[in-house]
Design an enzyme around this catalytic site. Structure first.
Site, PDB file in Angstrom:
ATOM      1  CD  GLU A 441      -3.210  -0.979   1.985  1.00 23.12           C
ATOM      2  OE1 GLU A 441      -3.341   0.033   2.671  1.00 23.12           O
ATOM      3  OE2 GLU A 441      -3.990  -1.943   2.037  1.00 23.12           O
TER       4      GLU A 441
HETATM    5  C1  LIG Z   1       3.323  -9.364   0.530  1.00 23.18           C
HETATM    6  C2  LIG Z   1       2.892  -8.430  -0.543  1.00 23.18           C
HETATM    7  C3  LIG Z   1       1.548  -8.326  -0.866  1.00 23.18           C
HETATM    8  C4  LIG Z   1       1.144  -7.499  -1.922  1.00 23.18           C
HETATM    9  N1  LIG Z   1      -0.170  -7.518  -2.328  1.00 23.18           N
HETATM   10  C5  LIG Z   1      -0.513  -6.841  -3.459  1.00 23.18           C
HETATM   11  C6  LIG Z   1      -1.830  -6.979  -3.999  1.00 23.18           C
HETATM   12  O1  LIG Z   1      -2.700  -7.653  -3.448  1.00 23.18           O
HETATM   13  N2  LIG Z   1      -2.103  -6.335  -5.170  1.00 23.18           N
HETATM   14  C7  LIG Z   1      -1.178  -5.566  -5.811  1.00 23.18           C
HETATM   15  O2  LIG Z   1      -1.478  -5.032  -6.867  1.00 23.18           O
HETATM   16  N3  LIG Z   1       0.081  -5.404  -5.312  1.00 23.18           N
HETATM   17  C8  LIG Z   1       0.430  -6.037  -4.158  1.00 23.18           C
HETATM   18  N4  LIG Z   1       1.704  -5.905  -3.654  1.00 23.18           N
HETATM   19  C9  LIG Z   1       2.645  -5.028  -4.322  1.00 23.18           C
HETATM   20  C10 LIG Z   1       3.057  -3.805  -3.507  1.00 23.18           C
HETATM   21  O3  LIG Z   1       2.061  -2.844  -3.535  1.00 23.18           O
HETATM   22  C11 LIG Z   1       4.393  -3.345  -4.120  1.00 23.18           C
HETATM   23  O4  LIG Z   1       5.353  -4.258  -3.653  1.00 23.18           O
HETATM   24  C12 LIG Z   1       4.757  -1.959  -3.742  1.00 23.18           C
HETATM   25  O5  LIG Z   1       3.951  -1.069  -4.466  1.00 23.18           O
HETATM   26  C13 LIG Z   1       6.217  -1.634  -4.036  1.00 23.18           C
HETATM   27  O6  LIG Z   1       6.640  -2.058  -5.288  1.00 23.18           O
HETATM   28  P1  LIG Z   1       8.006  -2.888  -5.444  1.00 23.18           P
HETATM   29  O7  LIG Z   1       7.976  -3.981  -4.435  1.00 23.18           O
HETATM   30  O8  LIG Z   1       8.155  -3.254  -6.852  1.00 23.18           O
HETATM   31  O9  LIG Z   1       9.148  -1.872  -4.994  1.00 23.18           O
HETATM   32  P2  LIG Z   1       9.851  -0.775  -5.930  1.00 23.18           P
HETATM   33  O10 LIG Z   1       8.814   0.065  -6.573  1.00 23.18           O
HETATM   34  O11 LIG Z   1      10.846  -1.437  -6.783  1.00 23.18           O
HETATM   35  O12 LIG Z   1      10.579   0.123  -4.852  1.00 23.18           O
HETATM   36  C14 LIG Z   1      11.881  -0.179  -4.315  1.00 23.18           C
HETATM   37  C15 LIG Z   1      12.230   0.876  -3.290  1.00 23.18           C
HETATM   38  O13 LIG Z   1      12.343   2.153  -3.911  1.00 23.18           O
HETATM   39  C16 LIG Z   1      11.552   3.099  -3.220  1.00 23.18           C
HETATM   40  N5  LIG Z   1      11.061   4.077  -4.185  1.00 23.18           N
HETATM   41  C17 LIG Z   1      10.468   3.865  -5.385  1.00 23.18           C
HETATM   42  N6  LIG Z   1      10.176   5.016  -5.976  1.00 23.18           N
HETATM   43  C18 LIG Z   1      10.594   5.998  -5.150  1.00 23.18           C
HETATM   44  C19 LIG Z   1      10.587   7.425  -5.194  1.00 23.18           C
HETATM   45  N7  LIG Z   1      10.098   8.096  -6.217  1.00 23.18           N
HETATM   46  N8  LIG Z   1      11.117   8.107  -4.155  1.00 23.18           N
HETATM   47  C20 LIG Z   1      11.621   7.448  -3.089  1.00 23.18           C
HETATM   48  N9  LIG Z   1      11.661   6.116  -2.998  1.00 23.18           N
HETATM   49  C21 LIG Z   1      11.164   5.394  -4.006  1.00 23.18           C
HETATM   50  C22 LIG Z   1      10.447   2.302  -2.572  1.00 23.18           C
HETATM   51  O14 LIG Z   1       9.938   2.991  -1.427  1.00 23.18           O
HETATM   52  C23 LIG Z   1      11.177   1.032  -2.193  1.00 23.18           C
HETATM   53  O15 LIG Z   1      11.821   1.233  -0.961  1.00 23.18           O
HETATM   54  C24 LIG Z   1       2.101  -6.710  -2.590  1.00 23.18           C
HETATM   55  C25 LIG Z   1       3.452  -6.768  -2.228  1.00 23.18           C
HETATM   56  C26 LIG Z   1       3.845  -7.623  -1.226  1.00 23.18           C
HETATM   57  C27 LIG Z   1       5.309  -7.690  -0.882  1.00 23.18           C
END
Ligand SMILES: Cc1cc2nc3c(=O)[nH]c(=O)nc-3n(C[C@H](O)[C@H](O)[C@H](O)COP(=O)(O)OP(=O)(O)OC[C@H]3O[C@@H](n4cnc5c(N)ncnc54)[C@H](O)[C@@H]3O)c2cc1C
Length: 758
Positions: A441
């Site tokens: 989220e």
């Molecule tokens: C257990 C679990 C359940 C989930 N359930 C769902 C679900 O039901 N439906 C769904 O659609 N998604 C789901 N997700 C996805 C979740 O919403 C994403 O993991 C989340 O949006 C982050 O994306 P990412 O993991 O690819 O991290 P990335 O986007 O790759 O981010 C990596 C890091 O970079 C940071 N970052 C990225 N952009 C910026 C910026 N502009 N400025 C500063 N920092 C930044 C982030 O904060 C993070 O620390 C789930 C994820 C997990 C792990």
């Protein structure tokens, strides 16, 4: 102002400034604009104004559950909690079949669905309360219950669905006949979710043997909670209409659909394995899957509006699930860590009495207090019709971060007892699951750096958004008039905030327009001074940086921290008043307030140290710190008072941890520690007596009560009571051990280690 002067001002001051301003305006994508427009502004707007009207906060009705909700909490929720054995759930990698059945048949999946559609029709506060309680027992169970009730098919249908789709799906979702999931995240698009490559082409295809207008969708999603067991897939994709079957536009935009997972071509069922937790989470794919138009949420009228629909839901949803999970974890840490710190002795003293451990206990106790205050108040604002997008981002970030710190502290205090996993360990599952709450989220770094202040400034500031809107008006005369009005109101507020901030900072807020209540009046006054200072600092920082602030994430993050501390501290004061000003809780309130004010001072200092335009920083330093940086972190005496509240049985401990479930069964991990806590209180009572009568011999007599009987320090009956207490305590500090083969892959999930055999 007379007309001539006004015309002169517009012509010679505002007009050139407006031309310059238009060039400085940061480019804003449609998705950003929709994110900023989502939700409503409440107390956050007051904090931004620099003139908080405390009566708005104080007169907000005390958050309370209805009798029906309370009965559900005391009935089915407690029954469910008693059924949950998180160790077994984690080893089995799934909830037991009877738990799934109980959840579905008791309406847990339909808590937010109105009664007319067969749901329980609960308030947001109740939804949050249920998730909190279950999460104190098992994160996997809490996530399973939480997801269908948060951002997902049910909520989207309720807000945007056609009446036909509501009538069909909502009763089925409420009864648990359908299991929903919602898929937004793709391998290429995580935080930048609006950039999803998943796409749909409007075309004709065959549905139920008929030629039908629909969409051919291709997707590859991952991390989707409940996907492996879902029967109904909520899907976000970008819709294209190259043949103009819907209208003029070719790139229609992000669109949401609900697709039965039995639809030919839907690939679903494989699982990820998130942080060793057992909730269902996995990928899903589809290639050229044809769906009829009626599968789009809200029908073709809502095609292309998916991002706004998601942002609207997120504005509210983020205020419920993760704050509830985090508050549950903090309350759980408070109860169990306080108990363990009283039970566990080293160097002849309960470890909780050492000053170093007191510091950790104080942090846990005050976190549990503050998170409950913020969670409860924020959830009940949703029930009054608010959708506080900025506040929900504050809660998402700060609840999960503070929970992470509380769990870390709890682990430290438990030492090896927290590390050795097994059925006796009630803490390790929570420790492992922390990264899930941090990431979902809106990942935390992004939420802090971009959303809280970045979005908050535009959303809550009394003039910024209005100035931007005015600057974009098509008619240049209208634009000049509207912009001039906002600009000079803005300048007036800025000057007023600077003067008032300086005044309040040299008088310690004594003359602030804030409630003067016994014991906590000074806190309101200091908080008021901090709020006016924040408004002045934020305004001038934004004024000197303009659109550049978007790239200065660290400055934005620190300003967001200040706004967050102001909000959480306001919630703490509100809770204390709502609770009837119990003086026993005062140390928790004072610790929180002093800590927030000190953090605000530190973050303000950091902002000013890093502000590129130095003259503005020098001026703001005079306004913010006319007497220097004199605030200090909470004193040791306060930490001692807060820690003591966790080490003593009583109403404050119960109030502080009142939302969670702990078992009364001494064979349960939590019931065992509760029983040991009671035994430790008894033991310590004997210890005091033995120290008085036996001096240095007391330690040996405490461990071997027969010695005390021989020295006539205890009666036979008292010695028996002490022997029993010692045995309960001894049992509670034990950890699990396993035969090597029990730990090898494939060992039966229901294998019970020797130490757990009851
Ligand atoms: C257990 C679990 C359940 C989930 N359930 C769902 C679900 O039901 N439906 C769904 O659609 N998604 C789901 N997700 C996805 C979740 O919403 C994403 O993991 C989340 O949006 C982050 O994306 P990412 O993991 O690819 O991290 P990335 O986007 O790759 O981010 C990596 C890091 O970079 C940071 N970052 C990225 N952009 C910026 C910026 N502009 N400025 C500063 N920092 C930044 C982030 O904060 C993070 O620390 C789930 C994820 C997990 C792990």
């Amino acid at each position: 102002m007379n007309d001539g002067l006004l015309a002169w001002r517009r012509q010679w001051l505002t007009k050139p400034f407006l031309a310059w301003y238009k060039k400085q305006l940061p480019p804003m994508s449609d998705t950003e604009r929709e994110a900023i427009a989502a939700g409503t502004v409440w107390w956050d707007g007051q904090l931004f104004s620099g003139r908080p009207d405390w009566s708005i906060l104080r007169n907000f009705p005390k958050p309370e559950l209805s009798a029906e909700e309370q009965a559900f909490l005391d009935g089915p929720v407690n029954t469910l909690c008693a059924m949950l054995d998180d160790w077994k759930i984690r080893r089995d990698r799934d909830l037991p079949e009877e738990v799934w059945r109980f959840i579905r048949s008791n309406g847990f999946f339909g808590m937010i669905i109105p009664k007319e559609y067969g749901g329980l029709g609960f308030s947001a506060l109740m939804h949050s309360q249920v998730v909190l309680k279950i999460s104190s027992r098992s994160l996997s169970a809490a996530v399973t219950v939480m997801v269908p009730n948060s951002l997902g098919p049910a909520e989207l249908l309720m807000r945007y669905g056609t009446e036909e789709s509501r009538k069909y799906y909502l009763p089925r979702l409420a009864k648990g006949e359908e299991i929903p999931c919602f898929a937004l995240t793709a391998p290429e698009a995580g935080s930048d979710a609006a950039s999803i490559p998943d796409s749909g082409i409007v075309c004709h295809g065959e549905h139920k043997g008929q030629r039908t207008l629909g969409v051919r969708v291709t997707w590859n999603k991952r991390y989707i909670t409940l996907a492996p067991v879902a029967t109904l897939l909520g899907l976000a994709f970008r819709l294209h209409d190259p043949d103009h079957l819907l209208g003029d536009k070719e790139d229609i935009g992000i669109t949401l659909a609900l697709i039965p997972t039995t639809t030919p071509g839907v690939k679903i069922g494989r699982r990820h394995f998130p942080s060793d937790q057992a909730f269902q989470n996995g990928p899903t794919q589809g290639k050229d899957v044809f769906i009829p138009m009626e599968y789009l949420i809200g029908g073709k009228e809502h095609a292309g509006q998916g991002w706004r629909m998601l942002m609207d839901c997120l504005a509210a949803g983020r205020a419920i699930s993760l704050p509830a999970l985090s508050t549950g974890a903090a309350q759980f840490c408070a109860r169990m860590t306080g108990a363990y710190a009283r039970v566990r002795r080293q160097f002849g003293v309960a470890v909780g009495r050492f000053q170093g451990v007191e510091e950790a206990l104080a942090r846990i106790a005050t976190t549990a207090y503050a998170l409950e205050a913020a969670r409860k108040l924020t959830a009940s604002t949703l029930d009054k019709g608010e959708q506080p997008s900025v506040i929900s981002a504050i809660l998402k970030y700060h609840a999960t971060e503070r929970m992470r710190a509380a769990v870390d502290d709890a682990m430290d205090v438990h030492g090896g007892r927290g590390i050795q996993d097994g059925p006796r360990n009630y803490l390790f599952g929570a420790y492992q699951s922390v990264p899930v709450a941090i990431t979902v989220e809106g990942a935390n770094i992004l939420t802090r750096s971009l959303m809280i202040f970045g979005q908050g400034a535009l959303r809550c500031h009394p003039h910024l958004l209005k100035e931007m809107e005015a600057a974009k008006l098509a008619d240049p005369n209208e634009a000049l008039k509207a912009f001039d009005k906002q600009l000079f109101a803005h300048i007036g507020d800025l000057i007023s905030n600077m003067i008032r901030a300086f005044w309040h900072n040299i008088t310690f807020g004594a003359f602030a327009h804030a409630p003067s209540l016994p014991r906590i009046g000074w806190m309101y006054h200091h908080l008021h001074a901090a709020t006016v200072t924040f408004a002045a600092v934020a305004d001038l920082v934004m004024g000197t940086l303009g659109g550049e602030l978007k790239r200065k994430e660290s400055l934005s993050a620190r300003l967001g921290d200040i706004l967050s501390e102001l909000y959480i501290a306001s919630c703490v004061l509100k809770r204390f008043e709502d609770d009837g000003l119990p003086k026993e809780d005062l140390p928790l309130v004072e610790w929180n307030l002093r800590n927030s004010l000190c953090t605000i001072q530190r973050r303000t200092d950091e902002v000013l140290n890093n502000l590129p335009f130095r003259p503005a920083a020098w001026l703001l330093r005079i306004v913010a710190f006319p007497l220097g940086r004199w605030r200090r972190v909470p004193a040791d005496r306060l930490a001692h008072a807060c820690a003591t509240l966790l080490l003593e049985p009583g109403q404050t401990r119960d109030r502080l941890t009142g939302g969670i479930f702990w078992s009364k069964n001494p064979n349960d991990a939590t019931g065992r520690m509760e029983a040991a806590f009671t035994a430790a209180v008894e033991r310590d009572h004997f210890d005091d007596r033995l120290r008085a009568s036996l001096g240095k011999g007391a330690r040996a007599a405490l461990a071997d009560p027969e010695l005390a009987v021989r020295h006539n320090a205890l009666t036979r009956a008292e010695a028996d009571t002490l022997i029993r207490a010692n045995a309960i305590i001894r049992d509670a500090i034990d950890v699990d051990d396993f035969a090597p083969e029990e730990l090898t892959a494939g060992a039966s999930a229901s294998d019970r280690p020797a130490a757990a055999a009851e």
